[in-house]
Design a protein around this motif. Structure first.
Motif: not given
Length: 200
Positions: A140-148
């Motif tokens: 979730l952190k990575k997806g949030k960081g990628s703008g997804e």
């Protein structure tokens, strides 16, 4: 990889009792059940494991590894964090027709069975659950960081929400003996991801 005779016997015992422990639990699985499942004598069982609890711990590890390996294999084939998060839920849907170990979620089963009586089993299952939570939180952190994912998403809380729904699905399916009941709860989890996490 070549295994020694002892390693082969231990592997046989673990694989033969994995579903047994997952379905009947530690207290419900007797040494007679184990000898019947493995077609070995009690002397052979205790010649490879110190006690029944050690067999149960090894069986739990085997079941959990199988569960996690199936999920990880599907996630590795996804091309975005969006796809990965949806797969975290859909991997357990009956439409996927994947062969998970019999008996349901090993973490839920072991935690229910262990409770306050079998501390080593409880700790092992709790660790598995927390590791799963960490994996989804990181996703979730990575997806949030990628703008997804939406900026308002709280990774820790959302991970807990998703796991709670999945585990409730397993619980109600176990209670009703109806695999389709899992799908109903998984659909709710998917809807939650689509409306509260993903960017439209």
């Amino acid at each position: 990889m070549k295994f020694s005779k002892t390693e082969k016997t231990r592997k046989h015992i673990i694989e033969s009792t994995a579903v047994l422990f997952n379905k009947k639990g530690y207290a419900g699985t007797s040494i007679t059940d184990i000898t019947k499942a493995t077609n070995l004598t009690s002397g052979s069982i205790y010649g490879n494991f110190q006690n029944k609890e050690e067999v149960a711990l090894a069986a739990f590890d085997y079941n959990l590894e199988k569960y996690r390996a199936i999920e990880h294999d599907k996630l590795d084939k996804c091309n975005s964090f969006r796809e990965k998060l949806l797969m975290v839920v859909s991997v357990y849907h009956s439409s996927m027709n994947l062969k998970f170990p019999g008996g349901g979620c090993p973490m839920q089963n072991t935690l229910t069975d262990a409770d306050d009586n079998y501390e080593l089993l409880r700790k092992r299952a709790a660790k598995g659950l927390l590791n799963w939570m960490d994996e989804i939180t990181t996703l979730l952190k990575k997806g949030k960081g990628s703008g997804e994912f939406q900026l308002t998403v709280d990774p820790g809380k959302s991970a807990a929400h998703i796991i709670a729904l999945i585990e409730f699905g397993f619980l109600i399916a176990s209670a009703t003996k109806d695999r389709k009941e899992v799908d109903k709860i998984l659909d709710i989890a998917t809807e939650y991801i689509q409306t509260s996490i993903l960017i439209k």
